[in-house]
Design an enzyme around this catalytic site. Structure first.
Site, PDB file in Angstrom:
ATOM      1  N   HIS A 191      -8.921  -1.129   2.092  1.00  0.00           N
ATOM      2  CA  HIS A 191      -8.932  -0.789   0.834  1.00  0.00           C
ATOM      3  C   HIS A 191     -10.004  -1.953  -0.066  1.00  0.00           C
ATOM      4  O   HIS A 191     -10.195  -1.828  -1.034  1.00  0.00           O
ATOM      5  CB  HIS A 191      -7.751  -0.801  -0.201  1.00  0.00           C
ATOM      6  CG  HIS A 191      -7.080  -2.142  -0.210  1.00  0.00           C
ATOM      7  ND1 HIS A 191      -6.236  -2.686   0.766  1.00  0.00           N
ATOM      8  CD2 HIS A 191      -7.114  -3.098  -1.284  1.00  0.00           C
ATOM      9  CE1 HIS A 191      -6.106  -3.759   0.550  1.00  0.00           C
ATOM     10  NE2 HIS A 191      -6.460  -4.232  -0.723  1.00  0.00           N
TER      11      HIS A 191
HETATM   12  C1  UD1 Z   1      -6.747  -4.447  -6.315  1.00  0.00           C
HETATM   13  C2  UD1 Z   1      -6.600  -6.084  -6.167  1.00  0.00           C
HETATM   14  C3  UD1 Z   1      -6.678  -6.233  -4.927  1.00  0.00           C
HETATM   15  C4  UD1 Z   1      -5.477  -5.860  -4.000  1.00  0.00           C
HETATM   16  C5  UD1 Z   1      -5.212  -4.459  -4.329  1.00  0.00           C
HETATM   17  C6  UD1 Z   1      -3.854  -3.870  -3.823  1.00  0.00           C
HETATM   18  C7  UD1 Z   1      -8.167  -7.050  -7.773  1.00  0.00           C
HETATM   19  C8  UD1 Z   1      -9.480  -7.655  -8.198  1.00  0.00           C
HETATM   20  N1  UD1 Z   1      -8.035  -6.301  -6.723  1.00  0.00           N
HETATM   21  O1  UD1 Z   1      -7.474  -3.781  -5.670  1.00  0.00           O
HETATM   22  O2  UD1 Z   1      -6.841  -7.717  -4.590  1.00  0.00           O
HETATM   23  O3  UD1 Z   1      -5.673  -6.142  -2.716  1.00  0.00           O
HETATM   24  O4  UD1 Z   1      -5.307  -4.105  -5.773  1.00  0.00           O
HETATM   25  O5  UD1 Z   1      -3.817  -2.425  -3.409  1.00  0.00           O
HETATM   26  O6  UD1 Z   1      -7.351  -7.283  -8.528  1.00  0.00           O
HETATM   27  N2  UD1 Z   1      -6.692   3.557  -8.868  1.00  0.00           N
HETATM   28  C9  UD1 Z   1      -6.242   4.704  -8.664  1.00  0.00           C
HETATM   29  N3  UD1 Z   1      -4.922   4.430  -9.129  1.00  0.00           N
HETATM   30  C10 UD1 Z   1      -4.126   3.523  -9.159  1.00  0.00           C
HETATM   31  C11 UD1 Z   1      -4.929   2.197  -9.092  1.00  0.00           C
HETATM   32  C12 UD1 Z   1      -6.315   2.216  -8.730  1.00  0.00           C
HETATM   33  O7  UD1 Z   1      -6.726   5.571  -8.965  1.00  0.00           O
HETATM   34  O8  UD1 Z   1      -2.968   3.285  -9.511  1.00  0.00           O
HETATM   35  C13 UD1 Z   1      -8.240   3.455  -8.392  1.00  0.00           C
HETATM   36  C14 UD1 Z   1      -9.128   3.540  -9.758  1.00  0.00           C
HETATM   37  O9  UD1 Z   1     -10.063   4.223  -9.693  1.00  0.00           O
HETATM   38  C15 UD1 Z   1      -9.445   2.036  -9.887  1.00  0.00           C
HETATM   39  C16 UD1 Z   1      -9.668   1.766  -8.188  1.00  0.00           C
HETATM   40  O10 UD1 Z   1      -8.667   2.356  -7.681  1.00  0.00           O
HETATM   41  O11 UD1 Z   1     -10.521   1.809 -10.460  1.00  0.00           O
HETATM   42  C17 UD1 Z   1      -9.470   0.291  -8.094  1.00  0.00           C
HETATM   43  O12 UD1 Z   1      -8.361  -0.195  -8.652  1.00  0.00           O
HETATM   44  P1  UD1 Z   1      -8.286  -1.777  -9.169  1.00  0.00           P
HETATM   45  O13 UD1 Z   1      -6.959  -2.327  -9.440  1.00  0.00           O
HETATM   46  O14 UD1 Z   1      -9.356  -2.244  -9.879  1.00  0.00           O
HETATM   47  O15 UD1 Z   1      -8.626  -2.622  -7.416  1.00  0.00           O
HETATM   48  P2  UD1 Z   1      -7.892  -2.174  -6.334  1.00  0.00           P
HETATM   49  O16 UD1 Z   1      -9.145  -1.920  -5.217  1.00  0.00           O
HETATM   50  O17 UD1 Z   1      -6.796  -1.526  -6.278  1.00  0.00           O
HETATM   51  N1  UDP Z   2       1.772  -0.846   0.888  1.00  0.00           N
HETATM   52  C1  UDP Z   2       2.586   0.407   0.693  1.00  0.00           C
HETATM   53  N2  UDP Z   2       2.248   1.600   0.716  1.00  0.00           N
HETATM   54  C2  UDP Z   2       0.951   1.671   1.357  1.00  0.00           C
HETATM   55  C3  UDP Z   2       0.183   0.729   1.512  1.00  0.00           C
HETATM   56  C4  UDP Z   2       0.668  -0.460   1.597  1.00  0.00           C
HETATM   57  O1  UDP Z   2       3.727   0.217   0.410  1.00  0.00           O
HETATM   58  O2  UDP Z   2       0.565   3.084   1.345  1.00  0.00           O
HETATM   59  C5  UDP Z   2       2.411  -1.934   0.868  1.00  0.00           C
HETATM   60  C6  UDP Z   2       2.535  -2.915   2.012  1.00  0.00           C
HETATM   61  O3  UDP Z   2       3.653  -3.426   2.064  1.00  0.00           O
HETATM   62  C7  UDP Z   2       1.493  -3.936   1.762  1.00  0.00           C
HETATM   63  C8  UDP Z   2       1.488  -4.248   0.314  1.00  0.00           C
HETATM   64  O4  UDP Z   2       1.762  -2.819  -0.024  1.00  0.00           O
HETATM   65  O5  UDP Z   2       2.093  -5.090   2.215  1.00  0.00           O
HETATM   66  C9  UDP Z   2       0.303  -4.604  -0.207  1.00  0.00           C
HETATM   67  O6  UDP Z   2      -0.939  -3.518  -0.450  1.00  0.00           O
HETATM   68  P1  UDP Z   2      -2.179  -3.777  -0.233  1.00  0.00           P
HETATM   69  O7  UDP Z   2      -2.625  -3.866   1.107  1.00  0.00           O
HETATM   70  O8  UDP Z   2      -2.636  -2.504  -1.017  1.00  0.00           O
HETATM   71  O9  UDP Z   2      -2.614  -5.142  -0.970  1.00  0.00           O
HETATM   72  P2  UDP Z   2      -3.066  -6.599  -0.543  1.00  0.00           P
HETATM   73  O10 UDP Z   2      -1.827  -7.314   0.385  1.00  0.00           O
HETATM   74  O11 UDP Z   2      -4.250  -6.600   0.532  1.00  0.00           O
HETATM   75  O12 UDP Z   2      -3.394  -7.332  -1.716  1.00  0.00           O
END
Ligand code: UD1
Ligand code: UDP
Length: 351
Positions: A197
């Site tokens: 991601h």
């Molecule tokens: C965010 C965090 C990242 C973390 C990740 C965990 C920041 C800068 N990034 O990244 O550090 O590792 O979460 O998963 O804070 N979206 C959906 N539904 C949701 C959430 C997100 O559709 O419930 C889509 C939206 O289009 C959104 C994009 O994903 O714009 C990115 O979401 P965002 O929370 O901005 O960043 P992540 O890539 O999820």
């Molecule tokens: N995770 C989950 N479902 C998923 C993917 C991830 O429950 O489909 C959990 C998993 O325990 C992981 C945590 O969410 O350690 C954090 O997720 P992510 O990798 O999105 O974030 P990061 O740790 O890189 O910030």
């Protein structure tokens, strides 16, 4: 006396759950859960509150996505209103996401003490938004709780007063230990687990194609199960790539905590760019190939089962062939008791 816990994204819920429960049990404070709404789909948010048995958020700002500046600014405005209204004795922030740094900026300007859980991690790569969030959050926090000793060294090197640093272990592992009995293998055959991601891995069409082609090659020998983050799905769908890969790679929606951890515990190996999964896989002794050039969690490579394999994705099939399945993990303080240690610090010093 009020304490506000600021949560926004999937990993925050996992890190906060055990601490909020421990504080509810052992401290005479009112714990207020403020959800920024950074993650909002059911399987990225609500499902975690159910699975981890966290009380529903007291406040949900419902702010969602946007550019970094927009998202951070919206969360700051939302937090300011809530902090002004409740005047908490302490704000607790988790990890390195935008919700964390936004809440920290607001609390510090209002003069509210801040506790940062998972402090001190550094990738030394400022192209990652999380690294900037970590540096700012740690700089402004008053109580810095680290998961491992290199977190302490990083903070000391940056000039943080040692009296503010507490080496307590990993609250993400507390959640794992609490729920491990529920992680059950539901699959008959061996499989590899994949999650991706990070913007660097998934936002570029050409890099994502190179990655997916490597997964196709691996899937000749072992099934690849790939719960897809919305960011990753967006790139696949936007570029008409989803159908190209779905016949050979088992792509699912993001999974809730219990289902995901069940898959993780029993995977033959893992391919990921996640932060949290580098840690959890080490606890499970499952080999993890991290498709990044650096990690803020070197302890998982040195003392755990993680290996950094870089970002030339064509090499992944070869790395899979060379996995050392005998490597075993031994990481200090990742024992399920980090939240209790944090509560003890709060008892002695803060509350
Ligand atoms: C965010 C965090 C990242 C973390 C990740 C965990 C920041 C800068 N990034 O990244 O550090 O590792 O979460 O998963 O804070 N979206 C959906 N539904 C949701 C959430 C997100 O559709 O419930 C889509 C939206 O289009 C959104 C994009 O994903 O714009 C990115 O979401 P965002 O929370 O901005 O960043 P992540 O890539 O999820
Ligand atoms: N995770 C989950 N479902 C998923 C993917 C991830 O429950 O489909 C959990 C998993 O325990 C992981 C945590 O969410 O350690 C954090 O997720 P992510 O990798 O999105 O974030 P990061 O740790 O890189 O910030």
């Amino acid at each position: 006396m009020k304490v506000i816990h600021v949560l926004g994204a999937r990993p925050n819920f996992i890190k906060a759950a055990p601490l909020i429960k421990a504080m509810n049990k052992s401290l005479d404070v009112e714990n207020i859960i403020l959800h920024t709404g950074q993650h909002y789909d059911k399987n990225m948010s609500e499902q975690f509150f159910d699975d981890l048995n966290i009380p529903k958020p007291d406040i949900n700002l419902g702010l969602g996505g946007g550019s970094h500046a927009t998202q951070t600014a919206k969360i700051m405005m939302g937090c300011e209103e809530v902090f002004d209204k409740h005047n908490p004795k302490l704000v607790v922030v988790y990890g390195d996401v935008n919700s964390c740094v936004a809440a920290t900026l607001v609390a510090s300007k209002l003069g509210i003490p801040i506790a940062h859980i998972e402090s001190g991690l550094r990738s030394l790569d400022r192209t990652m938004p999380e690294e900037i969030n970590r540096i700012v959050t740690d700089n402004l926090s008053d109580y810095l709780f680290t998961t491992c000793v290199d977190g302490v060294y990083n903070l000391v090197l940056e000039g943080v007063d040692e009296d503010k640093i507490f080496l307590v272990g990993n609250t993400m592992i507390d959640s794992l230990v609490e729920f491990e009995d529920k992680f059950i293998n539901k699959r008959e055959k061996e499989y590899a687990l994949v999650t991706l991601h990070r913007p660097f891995t998934v936002d570029s069409k050409s890099r994502l194609i190179e990655m997916m082609d490597s997964l196709m090659e691996i899937s000749v020998d072992i099934e690849c199960v790939f719960p897809i983050h919305p960011r990753t799905k967006n790139t696949l769908v936007k570029n008409n790539l989803y159908d190209r890969y779905k016949s050979r790679i088992l792509m699912t929606e993001p999974l809730g905590y219990i289902n995901f951890m069940s898959l993780q515990k029993y995977a033959k190996f893992i391919i990921t760019d996640s932060g949290g999964i580098q840690e959890e896989s080490s606890y499970f002794n499952v080999p993890c190939l991290t498709v990044r050039d650096n990690t803020e969690r070197p302890v998982t490579c040195n003392d755990g089962t993680n290996k950094l394999i870089g970002t030339d994705y064509k090499n992944i099939p070869n790395e899979v062939k060379n996995i050392n399945f005998n490597k075993k993990s031994s990481i200090d303080l990742w024992d399920g008791k980090a939240s209790d240690r944090i509560v003890n610090v709060f008892k002695d010093i803060i509350l």
